[in-house]
Motif scaffolding. Structure first.
Motif, PDB file in Angstrom:
ATOM      1  N   LEU A 140       0.632  -1.100  -0.061  1.00  0.00           N
ATOM      2  CA  LEU A 140      -0.101  -0.062   0.010  1.00  0.00           C
ATOM      3  C   LEU A 140       0.944   1.256   0.101  1.00  0.00           C
ATOM      4  N   LEU A 141       1.775   1.182   0.873  1.00  0.00           N
ATOM      5  CA  LEU A 141       2.921   2.275   0.946  1.00  0.00           C
ATOM      6  C   LEU A 141       3.309   2.642  -0.443  1.00  0.00           C
ATOM      7  N   ASN A 142       3.737   1.621  -0.928  1.00  0.00           N
ATOM      8  CA  ASN A 142       4.424   1.758  -2.512  1.00  0.00           C
ATOM      9  C   ASN A 142       3.550   2.536  -3.343  1.00  0.00           C
ATOM     10  N   LYS A 143       2.380   1.921  -3.537  1.00  0.00           N
ATOM     11  CA  LYS A 143       1.497   2.394  -4.356  1.00  0.00           C
ATOM     12  C   LYS A 143       1.140   3.828  -4.198  1.00  0.00           C
ATOM     13  N   VAL A 144       0.671   4.235  -2.940  1.00  0.00           N
ATOM     14  CA  VAL A 144       0.567   5.719  -2.606  1.00  0.00           C
ATOM     15  C   VAL A 144       1.585   6.533  -2.816  1.00  0.00           C
ATOM     16  N   VAL A 145       2.804   6.061  -2.575  1.00  0.00           N
ATOM     17  CA  VAL A 145       4.128   7.068  -2.571  1.00  0.00           C
ATOM     18  C   VAL A 145       4.456   7.236  -4.048  1.00  0.00           C
ATOM     19  N   GLU A 146       4.463   6.125  -4.833  1.00  0.00           N
ATOM     20  CA  GLU A 146       4.970   5.998  -5.991  1.00  0.00           C
ATOM     21  C   GLU A 146       3.886   6.928  -6.985  1.00  0.00           C
ATOM     22  N   SER A 147       2.721   7.069  -6.720  1.00  0.00           N
ATOM     23  CA  SER A 147       1.810   7.794  -7.383  1.00  0.00           C
ATOM     24  C   SER A 147       2.044   9.440  -7.129  1.00  0.00           C
ATOM     25  N   ASN A 148       2.279   9.463  -5.728  1.00  0.00           N
ATOM     26  CA  ASN A 148       2.309  10.911  -5.101  1.00  0.00           C
ATOM     27  C   ASN A 148       3.369  11.141  -4.256  1.00  0.00           C
ATOM     28  N   PRO A 149       4.850  11.110  -4.883  1.00  0.00           N
ATOM     29  CA  PRO A 149       5.916  11.238  -4.025  1.00  0.00           C
ATOM     30  C   PRO A 149       5.983  12.528  -3.354  1.00  0.00           C
ATOM     31  N   GLU A 150       5.670  13.461  -3.816  1.00  0.00           N
ATOM     32  CA  GLU A 150       5.675  14.764  -3.281  1.00  0.00           C
ATOM     33  C   GLU A 150       5.008  15.104  -1.824  1.00  0.00           C
ATOM     34  N   PRO A 151       3.639  14.929  -1.908  1.00  0.00           N
ATOM     35  CA  PRO A 151       2.799  15.058  -0.694  1.00  0.00           C
ATOM     36  C   PRO A 151       3.350  14.531   0.388  1.00  0.00           C
ATOM     37  N   LEU A 176      10.646  -6.395   1.205  1.00  0.00           N
ATOM     38  CA  LEU A 176      11.780  -5.672   0.640  1.00  0.00           C
ATOM     39  C   LEU A 176      11.856  -5.245  -0.527  1.00  0.00           C
ATOM     40  N   TYR A 177      10.989  -5.803  -1.537  1.00  0.00           N
ATOM     41  CA  TYR A 177      10.779  -5.586  -2.788  1.00  0.00           C
ATOM     42  C   TYR A 177       9.835  -4.051  -2.830  1.00  0.00           C
ATOM     43  N   TYR A 178       8.930  -4.121  -1.965  1.00  0.00           N
ATOM     44  CA  TYR A 178       8.002  -2.939  -1.965  1.00  0.00           C
ATOM     45  C   TYR A 178       8.828  -1.757  -1.219  1.00  0.00           C
ATOM     46  N   CYS A 179       9.629  -2.132  -0.247  1.00  0.00           N
ATOM     47  CA  CYS A 179      10.538  -1.080   0.230  1.00  0.00           C
ATOM     48  C   CYS A 179      11.427  -0.272  -0.487  1.00  0.00           C
ATOM     49  N   ILE A 180      12.066  -1.296  -1.331  1.00  0.00           N
ATOM     50  CA  ILE A 180      13.023  -0.645  -2.388  1.00  0.00           C
ATOM     51  C   ILE A 180      12.165   0.067  -3.332  1.00  0.00           C
ATOM     52  N   LEU A 181      11.191  -0.210  -3.814  1.00  0.00           N
ATOM     53  CA  LEU A 181      10.448   0.478  -4.860  1.00  0.00           C
ATOM     54  C   LEU A 181      10.137   1.896  -4.237  1.00  0.00           C
ATOM     55  N   THR A 182       9.706   1.839  -3.045  1.00  0.00           N
ATOM     56  CA  THR A 182       9.131   2.973  -2.655  1.00  0.00           C
ATOM     57  C   THR A 182      10.221   4.028  -2.257  1.00  0.00           C
ATOM     58  N   LEU A 183      11.431   3.535  -1.542  1.00  0.00           N
ATOM     59  CA  LEU A 183      12.638   4.405  -1.784  1.00  0.00           C
ATOM     60  C   LEU A 183      13.035   4.945  -3.106  1.00  0.00           C
ATOM     61  N   THR A 184      13.129   4.066  -3.969  1.00  0.00           N
ATOM     62  CA  THR A 184      13.272   4.711  -5.488  1.00  0.00           C
ATOM     63  C   THR A 184      12.315   6.010  -6.023  1.00  0.00           C
ATOM     64  N   ALA A 185      11.096   5.724  -5.392  1.00  0.00           N
ATOM     65  CA  ALA A 185      10.203   6.909  -5.818  1.00  0.00           C
ATOM     66  C   ALA A 185      10.564   8.182  -5.105  1.00  0.00           C
ATOM     67  N   MET A 186      10.939   8.029  -3.856  1.00  0.00           N
ATOM     68  CA  MET A 186      11.126   8.980  -2.971  1.00  0.00           C
ATOM     69  C   MET A 186      12.502   9.836  -3.423  1.00  0.00           C
TER      70      MET A 186
END
Length: 1088
Positions: A140-151, A176-186
């Motif tokens: 869930l975190l990955n999807k919401v951050v990937e789509s809206n990193p700035e907010p 691990l996978y979703y954590c790293i993808l979120t980090l990439t988006a940030m």
């Protein structure tokens, strides 16, 4: 309604078209009911069928995305609660995935801080002791951050602290996978505080990736993009960890049990690091480990029964697998060559290469040859000056190898050498041409893939041989014309057509006897209409463009109009980007030969090119998944049209259109078309002058928009065209000096020059910056003082040059984390500085010397620092060459003499050392610079004449390089013309005349013969005493291309003076010449 809706959604999954159509109609009706949103929520939480729950989630996401503003605040709150409830109770991954995407859309409208329940859920689940909760929370975190990193930026620090723990959750690879993808988006939005946290978790990131690789290689490959993002956005985060990252990537690359895509990802990461931080890679002693890992990959044999893609015959040699580990290994060596000092690279690379070349294994021999091939571009100077003979010998020997795989690699290497190691390679024409022709004659005509490689080598070599191709021309043209007329395979015809273009580039007017049969064949190809002829037609257009530029105006002009019409006919009937771009090159070539032929067609031609620049054809949008119901939801909009208010129309719709696009890709052919359109528009504008004026503004506006295009080659071409547009407008103003034309020029310069200066500072790609500097130099050379009408512009341009010379620009890795070793750098870094340095003499000739002097005082030490004996030959040559050009620019410029005189004490030691250099090119440039100093400074340096003359006398006695001797003659002439009384002519003139005629540097004929003419008026007896030698020298150049028209006229007048006033001496000198030269001089003497 929810039960009815579930029934309809169930029918949509049936394998019966009639049932699906009926359900679709019912669904459209249901979507008109305001209760559709609560009903969809009820299905998501209540249905027992996961497929139906997922469909409902997708539909709700699309509904929310387009119609959020129409949902009442109460319904929004209840919707947020229901969605989170559904997410927490859901057990199916596909449904969770769709629900997380629904949350992402809602966050886009609400922002995280207006949805505290979401933040609480994320915090609770990620910290949960239950591994499944952690996995779901991170999805869930990955999807919401990937789509809206700035907010989410206010929460980054908290998230990064959480990630430090999550990355140690080794038994939960999906987390691990979703954590790293979120980090990439940030990453791209992170600030300095977040950077510190990110830096601390990089070691954990590497360990997490190792565990993820064991669990899921595809997910690991995708997760490794975090390194790309960090390198692209925040390279400082990874600098302390470069050794760990490189070692991890090498470990992955070397493991042949892993998937090719994962190994390619790791190798690409190493290449990217070398490109961005080559100095750190060297400093951390990582070069040897990288080479030790990639050489076995580069020289690995393919699996039994298979071939490397480039060696397969099935695709006629066109297939290159850009995604193989072997290709990436070669790419790493290519990147090293482009970004590392050659001395440091070769020291560690050559032992490995030589071991491969000496191996019994053909694939190791191939690996060694591929290594030599990819070094040629980045290390050209090093190879040309130190290793060319031995490397060429190795490559030539490979052409007689028993294994075709090795021979193919040898042909590729020879093609690369021919392309990048000029002009030295051409000196081997006598050895290489017979070898290549002999090789071509033995080829098996059925092996088209191998024939393609042989043509590649031959073509690249021929391209730059110049007139030395003459002895081979009959054999070459017989071979090529035979292929055009007899060969059945269209690919072989195409190769022959391409080779004729290369031959024309070398032979120029020597090709004229073969022109009629070549043109007839090309016309035949260009009037065909079948699809299978397309590639051959494209090549025919390319070769036609080359012929237009090379065979001479007299030969080509009669065909120019017909060629333009052929191009227009082709693009009018065939929609093909490759074909169109080749017509642009043809029009561009015709504009240089016969511009009048283009004038009637300029509207049609520019319209097609502007369409190509504007076009999004060939662009593929990559959409998020779950697009099944997009048409259904679009149809639904029709019924809402009447009650849409203006706000909805302006704000909702564009967002709905854009939101699902997660990336774009563009087909190469369309990128090439845009690049060629820019190149052609620039050249046509300049060639056609006033005729192009009605189209200049619209073309400029469209080309200007390409300056930020994602693909670097398009940007490069756009900047080049902008420079051409400025030069074109300047030419029009000069021909028709109206105030309107002048203002149009100034307006253009005020847009283009600041744009160029900004690009030099901020562009990441070196070769784009080189092109910008080259274009800016072209503008300054043409437009001179007009460029600097704007106050402050001279300072801005000077500072841009300074920044490049100091390596402070983005593309030079102008960071503060590395200490630069001034004396050793990659050749392409040196080349970039040369482009900047070439601007200095142009500035000197564009403004009064006293105006430029303060800026020169800042730039000159940077140039002089490259003349040190510890610097490379290329740097030393560049340094003294630039000094010479600066001094030459001061000749005739207001205040030039004074500035040159003030600089003389500073420059003389550098130039005197250069005259004694071990390298001929450095000596040549230093001699030229000393002559230019004497010419520019005039009487101010007379006291230095004895030292300079002694220096030249010593050099003249032992110099063997013909170009240096030519420049010595010219430098002596400059000294004489500047201060005739300060030169002991009785000793100097005989030594000077004895070295005539000039052998290599024909441009200096003007200097030498101007000096002799001046001396005749100053001291005719002295000249008459040397008449025999002077007349003999002149007889060899008179009536040839070695003299420009002005020099020819001046020398003719001098000969007439000889014949009229010193007839017996003149006649005696003429009689000593061969008959042909006697006739030339008699003609000159008789010319009135």
């Amino acid at each position: 309604m929810s039960e009815e809706l579930e029934q309809i959604l169930s029918q949509l999954t049936q394998p019966d078209n009639a049932v699906i159509q009926q359900a679709t109609a019912q669904l459209k009706q249901a979507f008109k009911d305001p209760a559709i949103i609560p009903a969809l929520c009820a299905v998501i939480t209540g249905s027992q069928n996961p497929q139906i729950r997922q469909s409902a989630a997708v539909m709700l996401r699309m509904r929310v995305k387009k119609h959020w503003k129409k949902i009442s605040p109460d319904h929004r709150e209840s919707l947020k609660a229901v969605v989170l409830q559904a997410f927490t109770q859901e057990s199916e991954h596909t449904v969770r995935h769709s629900l997380s995407q629904l949350c992402a859309v809602m966050v886009k409208h609400e922002t995280p801080d207006h949805w505290p329940a979401l933040l609480q859920l994320l915090n609770h689940s990620i910290k949960s002791n239950n591994p499944e909760d952690r996995k779901v929370g991170l999805l869930l975190l990955n999807k919401v951050v990937e789509s809206n990193p700035e907010p989410f930026k206010p929460h980054y620090c908290q998230l990064l602290q959480l990630f430090g723990n999550v990355l140690q959750d080794f038994n939960n690879p999906t987390a691990l996978y979703y954590c790293i993808l979120t980090l990439t988006a940030m990453t791209v939005y992170a600030g300095s505080e977040e950077m510190t946290l990110m830096r601390s978790i990089v070691p954990k990131l590497i360990v997490a990736l190792k565990h993820l690789i064991k669990a899921d290689q595809d997910q690991a490959s995708e997760a490794m993009e975090v390194f790309d993002e960090l390198m692209e956005s925040e390279v400082s985060v990874i600098v302390p960890h470069i050794p760990d990252i490189v070692n991890f990537c090498l470990e992955v690359s070397a493991d042949t049990t892993l998937s090719n895509s994962l190994r390619v990802k790791a190798l690409s990461c190493v290449a990217f690091l070398i490109r961005l931080k080559s100095k750190t890679v060297l400093k951390q002693k990582l070069l040897n480990p990288i080479l030790q890992t990639i050489f076995p990959i580069l020289s690995a044999a393919p699996p039994p029964g298979e071939e490397d893609p480039e060696d397969e015959e099935s695709d006629k040699g066109d297939n290159t697998d850009n995604e193989s580990p072997k290709h990436c290994a070669a790419q790493i060596i290519d990147t090293m060559a482009l970004h590392m000092p050659p001395e440091k690279l070769f020291q560690q690379l050559m032992p490995l290469t030589q071991a491969c070349l000496a191996s019994e294994n053909p694939y190791e021999r191939k690996g060694g040859l591929m290594c030599l091939a990819v070094l040629a571009e980045g290390c050209a100077d090093h190879i040309r000056t130190k290793m060319l003979s031995s490397m060429l010998q190795t490559v030539c020997q490979s052409l007689s190898d028993s294994n075709q795989v090795v021979r193919s690699a040898g042909l590729f290497a020879l093609g690369q050498f021919s392309e990048h190691l000029q002009p030295e390679v051409s000196k081997y024409c006598g050895e290489l041409m017979p070898l290549l022709l002999s090789y071509m004659s033995c080829l098996n005509q059925a092996k088209v893939g191998h024939i393609t490689k042989a043509f590649y080598a031959l073509e690249n070599f021929m391209e730059t041989t110049g007139t030395e191709i003459a002895p081979y021309l009959p054999t070459l043209m017989e071979t090529m014309l035979s292929a055009l007329n007899i060969a059945e395979d269209l690919k072989i015809k195409e190769l022959a057509v391409s080779a004729i273009g290369a031959i024309a580039n070398a032979a120029k007017e020597l090709l004229v006897p073969y022109f009629p049969p070549v043109i007839e064949s090309l016309k035949g190809f260009l009037t065909a209409t079948t699809e299978e002829m397309r590639s051959l037609q494209t090549q025919a257009l390319d070769t036609l463009s080359v012929l237009a530029r090379t065979v001479g105006n007299d030969v080509f002009s009669p065909l120019a109009a017909e060629c333009v019409q052929l191009g227009l006919n082709l693009t009018g009937t065939i929609d093909d980007p490759d074909l169109r771009r080749c017509t642009y090159s043809l029009y561009s070539a015709v504009s240089t030969v016969s511009p009048d032929c283009l004038t009637p067609h300029l509207t049609a031609i520019t319209s097609v090119m502007l369409l190509a620049l504007k076009s999004t054809e060939g662009v593929t949008a990559h959409l998020e998944e779950d697009k099944t119901f997009v048409l259904l939801d679009d149809d639904d909009d029709d019924d809402d049209d009447n009650d849409k208010d203006e706000e909805t129309i302006l704000e909702d719709e564009p967002e709905a259109e854009v939101h699902d696009v997660v990336g774009f890709s563009v087909e190469n052919a369309y990128i090439d078309e845009k690049e060629d359109a820019c190149d052609a528009l620039g050249e046509i504008a300049f060639s056609m002058g006033a005729a192009f004026q009605p189209f200049l503004e619209s073309c400029f506006q469209q080309v200007y928009e390409m300056k930020n295009f994602p693909h670097e080659e398009v940007r490069r071409a756009a900047f080049g065209a902008m420079g051409q547009f400025c030069r074109a407008q300047h030419k029009v103003w000069k021909e028709n000096p109206t105030e309107a034309n002048h203002q149009a020029l100034l307006k253009l310069l005020d847009v283009v020059v600041p744009c160029f200066l900004e690009t030099v500072r901020t562009e990441r790609e070196r070769h784009v910056v080189m092109s910008v500097l080259e274009a800016m130099n072209g503008i300054i050379e043409s437009c001179k003082g007009e460029v600097f009408k704007n106050p402050g512009r001279l300072q801005e341009v000077s500072h841009a040059i300074r920044d490049v010379l100091k390596k402070k620009t983005l593309c030079q890795d102008g960071g503060v984390d590395e200490v630069d070793d001034e004396d050793q750098q990659a050749e392409f870094d040196a080349m970039l500085q040369e482009f900047a340095g070439e601007g200095i003499p142009l500035l000197a000739s564009a403004v009064p010397a006293d105006t430029f002097s303060p800026f020169l005082n800042e730039l000159l030490p940077l140039i002089m620092s490259k003349a040190k004996s510890s610097c490379t030959v290329a740097d030393r040559s560049f340094s003294v060459g630039t000094i010479g050009e600066i001094l030459q620019s001061f000749v005739g410029i207001s205040g030039g003499r004074g500035v040159a005189g003030r600089l003389s004490n500073q420059l003389l030691p550098v130039l005197v050392a250069g005259v004694k250099d071990s390298d001929a090119e450095v000596r040549n440039n230093s001699v030229y610079a000393l002559g230019s100093l004497a010419q520019a400074a005039g009487p101010i340096v007379v006291s230095d004449y004895p030292m300079m003359l002694s220096l030249f006398s010593n050099l003249l006695a032992k110099e063997s390089d013909l170009r240096v001797i030519d420049n010595l003659c010219a430098a002596l002439c400059r000294m004489i013309m500047s201060n005739v009384d300060a030169v002991p002519l009785e000793q100097v003139l005989p030594a000077l005349v004895a070295r005539l005629p000039l052998k290599e540097d024909m441009e200096e004929n003007k200097t030498v013969y101007s000096c002799l003419a001046m001396l005749y008026t100053h001291n005719s007896a002295l000249i008459v005493s040397q008449m025999k030698s002077i007349v003999a020298a002149f007889s060899e150049v008179f009536g040839t291309k070695k003299l420009d028209a002005e020099t020819q006229n001046n020398m003719t007048m001098l000969v007439q003076q000889f014949a009229q006033h010193h007839s017996s001496e003149f006649q005696g000198a003429v009689n000593a010449l061969p008959a042909e030269q006697q006739a030339r001089l008699s003609t000159a003497a008789a010319t009135s």
